[in-house]
Design an enzyme around this catalytic site. Structure first.
Site, mmCIF file in Angstrom:
data_model
loop_
_atom_site.group_PDB
_atom_site.id
_atom_site.type_symbol
_atom_site.label_atom_id
_atom_site.label_comp_id
_atom_site.label_asym_id
_atom_site.label_seq_id
_atom_site.Cartn_x
_atom_site.Cartn_y
_atom_site.Cartn_z
ATOM 1 N N LYS A 82 0.814 -1.223 0.000
ATOM 2 C CA LYS A 82 0.000 0.000 0.000
ATOM 3 C C LYS A 82 0.847 1.272 0.000
ATOM 4 O O LYS A 82 0.450 2.288 -0.575
ATOM 5 C CB LYS A 82 -0.959 0.016 1.193
ATOM 6 C CG LYS A 82 -2.091 -0.993 1.058
ATOM 7 C CD LYS A 82 -3.053 -0.884 2.225
ATOM 8 C CE LYS A 82 -4.095 -1.979 2.179
ATOM 9 N NZ LYS A 82 -5.089 -1.862 3.244
ATOM 10 N N ASN A 103 -1.063 3.478 21.988
ATOM 11 C CA ASN A 103 -0.192 2.523 21.310
ATOM 12 C C ASN A 103 0.885 2.023 22.258
ATOM 13 O O ASN A 103 1.266 2.718 23.196
ATOM 14 C CB ASN A 103 0.466 3.195 20.089
ATOM 15 C CG ASN A 103 1.036 2.166 19.126
ATOM 16 O OD1 ASN A 103 0.394 1.146 18.862
ATOM 17 N ND2 ASN A 103 2.227 2.422 18.600
HETATM 18 P P1 ATR Z 1 -0.550 -2.360 10.187
HETATM 19 O O1 ATR Z 1 -0.270 -2.002 8.766
HETATM 20 O O2 ATR Z 1 -1.381 -3.587 10.387
HETATM 21 O O3 ATR Z 1 -1.028 -1.205 10.976
HETATM 22 P P2 ATR Z 1 1.990 -1.944 11.474
HETATM 23 O O4 ATR Z 1 2.187 -0.660 10.751
HETATM 24 O O5 ATR Z 1 3.152 -2.868 11.647
HETATM 25 O O6 ATR Z 1 0.885 -2.821 10.754
HETATM 26 O O7 ATR Z 1 1.332 -1.608 12.897
HETATM 27 C C1 ATR Z 1 0.953 -2.615 13.790
HETATM 28 C C2 ATR Z 1 0.313 -1.976 15.012
HETATM 29 O O8 ATR Z 1 -0.106 -3.000 15.908
HETATM 30 C C3 ATR Z 1 1.255 -1.063 15.791
HETATM 31 O O9 ATR Z 1 0.490 -0.052 16.410
HETATM 32 C C4 ATR Z 1 1.817 -2.035 16.822
HETATM 33 O O10 ATR Z 1 2.321 -1.437 17.979
HETATM 34 P P3 ATR Z 1 3.820 -0.810 17.985
HETATM 35 O O11 ATR Z 1 3.729 0.487 17.241
HETATM 36 O O12 ATR Z 1 4.133 -0.635 19.431
HETATM 37 O O13 ATR Z 1 4.681 -1.834 17.316
HETATM 38 C C5 ATR Z 1 0.582 -2.833 17.152
HETATM 39 N N1 ATR Z 1 0.867 -4.153 17.730
HETATM 40 C C6 ATR Z 1 1.366 -5.242 17.094
HETATM 41 N N2 ATR Z 1 1.466 -6.283 17.927
HETATM 42 C C7 ATR Z 1 1.020 -5.843 19.132
HETATM 43 C C8 ATR Z 1 0.850 -6.467 20.414
HETATM 44 N N3 ATR Z 1 1.191 -7.755 20.618
HETATM 45 N N4 ATR Z 1 0.352 -5.711 21.419
HETATM 46 C C9 ATR Z 1 0.009 -4.421 21.230
HETATM 47 N N5 ATR Z 1 0.152 -3.781 20.049
HETATM 48 C C10 ATR Z 1 0.634 -4.482 19.014
#
Ligand code: ATR
Length: 272
Positions: A66, A152
């Protein structure tokens, strides 16, 4: 010749977009074909340019391309500019590659039209600060909620999002554990549930009137929605309606007709 459309991603085999768009086409009597296109991780742009050079009419773009699509677009809609990501591509009359992001409109339409949950004057909590959340913020802000708080795990990423959207609305930022109010609507845009994980939220964010929305979906209730139900929230909604509505918005860009989504959401749900 039948108009050609496709969704590009990697992986792509399990995409529901071909089924959804075929159902739209049948319902609205449009002569079109819609397939999946697997692009190599370093070959997205070539696949897109080949597709349009061969007369293709429109593309949807999914993970992980994207942002590539955003950079590759020659013209961006306002929603796409802010989203930093594009999920719908087409050529305009001057043969310029245009990009839009219909994810946010899909989410808002599912909430407001399908679920009858209006965003105006609501206190909204959004969980996550990644691409998925950035992609939906602009259409949510347009609905004039009373407040938006982004929580977050990595607070600095939420700060950055708030900064990037500060010209549209003042957005609050928090970590998960220090949230200290009850929200009207909570939208989970983290990918935590992919790992069956839950953000460590205090119970107080949920009241008996709280509506919870998980941008993820599956055959089973998501971990977040299960938690939200256990905590007594009024309603739990998953992202299947958003998926169908973002597709409907793309279909409208390409074909200038609006499919009726209700029956199609049911049909896709039955096949999960
Ligand atoms: P996407 O395109 O799905 O948004 P991304 O840009 O990698 O993928 O973002 C993933 C989001 O899920 C982020 O906000 C991430 O938190 P961080 O910014 O701290 O990495 C969050 N996320 C992923 N795994 C998580 C978990 N186990 N607990 C809480 N937040 C999580």
């Amino acid at each position: 010749m039948t108009d050609q459309y496709a969704v590009v991603g990697n992986p792509i085999a399990h995409s529901k977009s071909p089924v959804i768009h075929q159902l739209f086409a049948e319902q609205t009597h449009q002569d079109l074909a819609y397939k999946t296109l697997l692009a190599p991780l370093d070959g997205f742009e070539q696949v897109v340019s080949d597709f349009f050079n061969e007369g293709g009419k429109g593309l949807n773009v999914t993970v992980p391309f994207k942002q590539n699509a955003w950079h590759y677009s020659q013209l961006l809609t306002e929603a796409a500019k802010k989203a930093g990501a594009v999920n719908t591509l087409w050529l305009n009359e001057e043969n310029l590659l245009c990009g839009d992001n219909t994810d946010g409109v899909g989410l808002v339409t599912d909430l407001e039209i399908n679920q009858q949950v209006l965003l105006v004057n609501k206190k909204i909590l959004i969980l996550g600060a990644g691409g998925a959340v950035r992609g939906v913020l602009e259409p949510i802000i347009t609905k004039q909620p009373a407040s938006i708080t982004i929580a977050n795990r990595t607070v600095s990423k939420a700060d950055k999002l708030a900064d990037d959207f500060a010209d549209l609305m003042a957005i609050e930022v928090s970590n998960f554990t220090e949230l200290n109010e009850t929200f009207d609507i909570i939208i989970n845009g983290t990918s935590a549930s992919l790992q069956g994980d839950l953000p460590p939220l205090p119970d107080r964010v949920i009241g008996s009137q709280t509506i919870c929305y998980d941008m993820m979906y599956g055959a089973e209730q998501t971990a977040f929605n299960q938690w939200a139900q256990e905590k007594g929230s009024q309603k739990q909604i998953d992202g299947l309606g958003m998926l169908v509505e973002q597709a409907a918005a793309a279909f409208h860009i390409w074909r200038e007709v609006n499919p009726t989504t209700k029956g199609i959401i049911k049909e896709i749900r039955a096949g999960l």
